[in-house]
Motif scaffolding. Structure first.
Motif, mmCIF file in Angstrom:
data_model
loop_
_atom_site.group_PDB
_atom_site.id
_atom_site.type_symbol
_atom_site.label_atom_id
_atom_site.label_comp_id
_atom_site.label_asym_id
_atom_site.label_seq_id
_atom_site.Cartn_x
_atom_site.Cartn_y
_atom_site.Cartn_z
ATOM 1 N N LEU A 171 5.273 10.552 0.926
ATOM 2 C CA LEU A 171 4.820 9.204 0.584
ATOM 3 C C LEU A 171 5.014 8.282 1.780
ATOM 4 C CD1 LEU A 171 5.864 7.236 -2.600
ATOM 5 C CD2 LEU A 171 6.387 6.299 -0.358
ATOM 6 N N VAL A 172 4.058 7.379 1.989
ATOM 7 C CA VAL A 172 4.176 6.361 3.024
ATOM 8 C C VAL A 172 3.902 5.017 2.362
ATOM 9 C CG1 VAL A 172 3.137 5.433 5.139
ATOM 10 C CG2 VAL A 172 3.473 7.895 4.918
ATOM 11 N N ALA A 173 4.735 4.009 2.614
ATOM 12 C CA ALA A 173 4.510 2.688 2.024
ATOM 13 C C ALA A 173 4.416 1.635 3.117
ATOM 14 C CB ALA A 173 5.648 2.350 1.068
ATOM 15 N N ILE A 174 3.431 0.754 2.988
ATOM 16 C CA ILE A 174 3.248 -0.307 3.978
ATOM 17 C C ILE A 174 3.154 -1.646 3.254
ATOM 18 C CG2 ILE A 174 1.669 -1.265 5.713
ATOM 19 C CD1 ILE A 174 0.871 1.582 6.448
ATOM 20 N N LYS A 175 4.010 -2.571 3.653
ATOM 21 C CA LYS A 175 3.946 -3.921 3.071
ATOM 22 C C LYS A 175 3.042 -4.768 3.964
ATOM 23 C CE LYS A 175 8.600 -3.329 1.512
ATOM 24 N NZ LYS A 175 9.908 -3.333 2.149
ATOM 25 N N GLY A 176 2.163 -5.539 3.343
ATOM 26 C CA GLY A 176 1.269 -6.406 4.115
ATOM 27 C C GLY A 176 0.127 -5.624 4.737
ATOM 28 N N GLU A 177 -0.375 -6.147 5.870
ATOM 29 C CA GLU A 177 -1.565 -5.542 6.483
ATOM 30 C C GLU A 177 -1.252 -4.183 7.120
ATOM 31 O OE1 GLU A 177 -4.613 -6.463 5.945
ATOM 32 O OE2 GLU A 177 -3.740 -8.049 4.711
ATOM 33 N N VAL A 178 -2.299 -3.373 7.255
ATOM 34 C CA VAL A 178 -2.142 -2.035 7.832
ATOM 35 C C VAL A 178 -2.122 -2.145 9.361
ATOM 36 C CG1 VAL A 178 -3.145 0.278 7.972
ATOM 37 C CG2 VAL A 178 -3.436 -1.086 5.889
ATOM 38 N N PRO A 179 -1.070 -1.656 10.019
ATOM 39 C CA PRO A 179 -1.027 -1.699 11.489
ATOM 40 C C PRO A 179 -2.198 -0.919 12.106
ATOM 41 C CG PRO A 179 1.086 -0.952 10.572
ATOM 42 C CD PRO A 179 0.111 -0.998 9.448
ATOM 43 N N ARG A 209 0.857 -1.192 0.000
ATOM 44 C CA ARG A 209 0.000 0.000 0.000
ATOM 45 C C ARG A 209 0.884 1.229 0.000
ATOM 46 N NH1 ARG A 209 -2.989 -3.607 3.336
ATOM 47 N NH2 ARG A 209 -5.208 -3.582 2.875
ATOM 48 N N ILE A 210 0.525 2.174 -0.856
ATOM 49 C CA ILE A 210 1.295 3.421 -0.912
ATOM 50 C C ILE A 210 0.334 4.593 -0.791
ATOM 51 C CG2 ILE A 210 2.881 4.833 -2.288
ATOM 52 C CD1 ILE A 210 3.673 2.313 -3.794
ATOM 53 N N GLY A 211 0.632 5.474 0.157
ATOM 54 C CA GLY A 211 -0.188 6.678 0.295
ATOM 55 C C GLY A 211 0.660 7.890 -0.056
ATOM 56 N N PHE A 212 0.057 8.897 -0.674
ATOM 57 C CA PHE A 212 0.812 10.131 -0.920
ATOM 58 C C PHE A 212 -0.099 11.344 -0.829
ATOM 59 C CE2 PHE A 212 -0.612 10.178 -5.343
ATOM 60 C CZ PHE A 212 -0.724 8.825 -5.651
ATOM 61 N N ASP A 213 0.527 12.475 -0.526
ATOM 62 C CA ASP A 213 -0.253 13.696 -0.311
ATOM 63 C C ASP A 213 0.627 14.921 -0.484
ATOM 64 O OD1 ASP A 213 -2.337 15.382 0.297
ATOM 65 O OD2 ASP A 213 -2.162 15.151 2.456
ATOM 66 N N ALA A 228 -0.466 8.852 5.320
ATOM 67 C CA ALA A 228 -0.722 7.745 6.246
ATOM 68 C C ALA A 228 -2.224 7.540 6.433
ATOM 69 C CB ALA A 228 -0.064 8.034 7.590
ATOM 70 N N ALA A 229 -2.944 8.648 6.572
ATOM 71 C CA ALA A 229 -4.393 8.569 6.797
ATOM 72 C C ALA A 229 -5.091 7.907 5.606
ATOM 73 C CB ALA A 229 -4.961 9.956 7.047
ATOM 74 N N ASN A 243 7.315 1.357 12.034
ATOM 75 C CA ASN A 243 8.335 0.994 11.066
ATOM 76 C C ASN A 243 7.867 0.954 9.607
ATOM 77 O OD1 ASN A 243 10.970 0.501 10.694
ATOM 78 N ND2 ASN A 243 10.913 -1.672 11.250
ATOM 79 N N VAL A 244 7.158 1.999 9.180
ATOM 80 C CA VAL A 244 6.742 2.045 7.779
ATOM 81 C C VAL A 244 7.669 2.994 7.018
ATOM 82 C CG1 VAL A 244 4.336 1.523 8.299
ATOM 83 C CG2 VAL A 244 5.035 3.898 8.074
ATOM 84 N N GLU A 245 7.766 2.732 5.724
ATOM 85 C CA GLU A 245 8.668 3.546 4.912
ATOM 86 C C GLU A 245 8.073 4.926 4.645
ATOM 87 O OE1 GLU A 245 9.854 1.647 1.290
ATOM 88 O OE2 GLU A 245 11.009 3.394 0.651
ATOM 89 N N GLN A 246 8.912 5.974 4.795
ATOM 90 C CA GLN A 246 8.462 7.340 4.516
ATOM 91 C C GLN A 246 9.439 8.014 3.571
ATOM 92 O OE1 GLN A 246 8.343 9.605 8.188
ATOM 93 N NE2 GLN A 246 8.151 7.730 9.369
ATOM 94 N N ARG A 247 8.905 8.754 2.630
ATOM 95 C CA ARG A 247 9.762 9.611 1.802
ATOM 96 C C ARG A 247 9.075 10.968 1.718
ATOM 97 N NH1 ARG A 247 11.854 5.924 -3.292
ATOM 98 N NH2 ARG A 247 12.092 3.989 -2.099
ATOM 99 N N PHE A 248 9.851 12.023 1.815
ATOM 100 C CA PHE A 248 9.225 13.336 1.723
ATOM 101 C C PHE A 248 10.212 14.412 1.325
ATOM 102 C CE2 PHE A 248 10.187 12.422 6.173
ATOM 103 C CZ PHE A 248 10.957 13.521 6.557
ATOM 104 N N ILE A 249 9.646 15.526 0.866
ATOM 105 C CA ILE A 249 10.448 16.690 0.485
ATOM 106 C C ILE A 249 10.150 17.781 1.511
ATOM 107 C CG2 ILE A 249 10.758 18.487 -1.300
ATOM 108 C CD1 ILE A 249 9.968 16.278 -3.369
ATOM 109 N N LYS A 250 11.143 18.573 1.857
ATOM 110 C CA LYS A 250 11.014 19.616 2.890
ATOM 111 C C LYS A 250 10.587 19.004 4.225
ATOM 112 C CE LYS A 250 8.627 22.657 0.368
ATOM 113 N NZ LYS A 250 7.998 23.879 -0.124
#
Ligand code: ZN
Length: 433
Positions: free
Chosen positions: A92-100, A4-8, A144-145, A128-135
């Motif tokens: 961006l937030v990425a989660i592998k498998g089920e959502v905690p 799952r990948i979320g972005f905003d 994440a939401a 422990n989810v992956e995060q990538r962001f600018i600024k």
């Protein structure tokens, strides 16, 4: 591997939107991953003042062999399209498998409260989810939401089909035939909704301003949205289109209930209380009503724009009401801007009425406080009569006018239809290209 990948907060297209970017991502991602669901378009708490434009975030749910490769691709599209100008902090937030569970909880809170970025970043680090962001990564809250939001079983949802313009049309007026929207709405409602404000004869589906969206149609069934798109006449090419699964039009932002003493600024919620003073009409025709839950009071403002101001003037001290809306900090304390009101109990209004003369039966005339005189036989009485005035305020929830609808408002016409069992299966063609 389930990913799952979320972005905003990717907004940059001269007021463009995250959904357009999503449509670009979907086109490129199709070769590398299998979509397990429509992209989720999640609207967050509409009362946050420092939100990203439209306050919507997007999440994808895919099955893929190489999750790192997929996250890279998504992040590349986001970074390539980032102008560096403006206030956006793409995240961006990425989660592998089920959502905690922690992330699901974040989602519900981001819809009803103001969540500080530092708090969200801490939770994401903990699970422990992956995060990538600018600024500063302000978009992490929405990213994440968006991932967690539609993962709870009981949650209602709808769909929106968005169409986009060819870049050469960006900034130019949108030419869409109003009549065709009306024909479409009459043919497909109530399974499509909030398309037209019939009272003002104004389409609600059109986007305004320089963003790349032509229009968005909202409904309960994806296949009907494609039908609807075919019915609307647009005098410019539709460059791309995509269907999102969303929490729009579900009214879910008003689910939280709180007692008045624990209400915080920017909450979206529902409160129950008794009217403690007569409604006051303030400047601009808005109406101010003070309610108490026995512990504390709060001012509720019924704005003229919502057309709820009319019903507000009919409320009387002692009435028990339920109000839903957003909390704003004001100089005089917190106020609730009302989006919906339900009158639970109406007090009986007893009014004084002149008595009838006991001698001749004529209706007596007031002569000051509780003093009445008969005009015919001059009999003077020091008593009054009372009469009960019937009040027939509606008992169903009263919603604001369509022109004041927010993305999350459940439109009148959708009331009762939310219980449909929707499997949310992907239809064959849910995006183009
Ligand atoms: Zn008399």
């Amino acid at each position: 591997m389930l990913l799952r990948i979320g972005f905003d907060d990717t907004d940059h297209y001269k007021g463009g939107c995250t959904t357009y970017l999503c449509s670009l991502i979907v086109e490129r991602l199709e070769k590398k991953a299998t979509f397990l669901d429509y992209p989720h378009l999640i609207r967050l708490n509409p009362n946050i003042p420092f939100k990203t434009r439209g306050n919507a975030a997007v999440a994808l749910k895919v099955e893929c062999e190489d999750p790192e490769d997929v996250v890279d691709l998504v992040w590349n599209v986001i970074s390539e399209n980032y102008s560096g100008k403006g206030k956006a902090d793409p995240s961006l937030v990425a989660i592998k498998g089920e959502v905690p569970e922690e992330v699901k909880c974040l989602s519900m809170r981001a819809l009803h409260e103001f969540l500080p970025l530092s708090y969200v970043a801490r939770v994401l680090k903990k699970v422990n989810v992956e995060q990538r962001f600018i600024k500063r990564g302000r978009g992490l809250v929405g990213a994440a939401a968006a991932i967690g939001f539609l993962e709870s079983d009981f949650i209602d949802f709808t769909y929106e089909l968005l169409t986009y313009r060819n870049p050469e049309f960006w900034g130019k007026p949108r030419r869409v035939e109003y009549e065709s929207i009306e024909v479409m709405d009459r043919a497909l409602r109530p399974y499509v909704f909030a398309n037209i404000d019939y009272k003002k004869k104004r389409p609600l589906i059109l986007s305004h301003g320089p963003d790349p969206v032509i229009y968005g149609i909202r409904g309960d069934f994806p296949s009907l949205l494609v039908e609807a798109m075919k019915m609307i006449k647009v005098y410019e090419p539709i460059d791309r289109w995509i269907i999102f699964k969303t929490n729009q039009c579900t009214g879910v932002h008003l689910f939280m209930r709180k007692k008045i003493p624990v209400i915080r600024p920017y909450d979206s919620l529902t409160v129950r209380g008794i009217i403690v003073q007569s409604p006051i009409v303030i400047k601009g025709g808005h109406v101010l009503v003070k309610i108490s839950d026995g512990e504390k009071t709060i001012d509720c403002v019924f704005y003229k724009k919502t057309r709820l101001n009319v019903i507000a003037t009919l409320i009387k001290p002692g009435d028990l009401i339920e109000v839903s809306g957003g909390v704003k900090p004001r100089r005089r304390g917190l106020t609730l801007n009302v989006e919906e009101v339900k009158i639970i109990q109406q007090v009986i209004v007893v009014e004084k009425k002149p008595p009838v003369c006991p001698i001749c039966g004529t209706k007596m005339k007031s002569k000051g406080k509780n003093l009445y005189r008969c005009r015919r036989c001059k009999y003077l009485a020091e008593f009054v009569d009372f009469e009960i005035r019937h009040r027939n305020l509606p008992k169903y929830p009263l919603k604001q006018a369509p022109s004041a609808y927010r993305h999350l408002t459940k439109p009148r016409e959708r009331e009762g239809l939310e219980s449909f069992i929707k499997k949310g299966v992907l239809i064959e063609r849910w995006h183009y290209p």
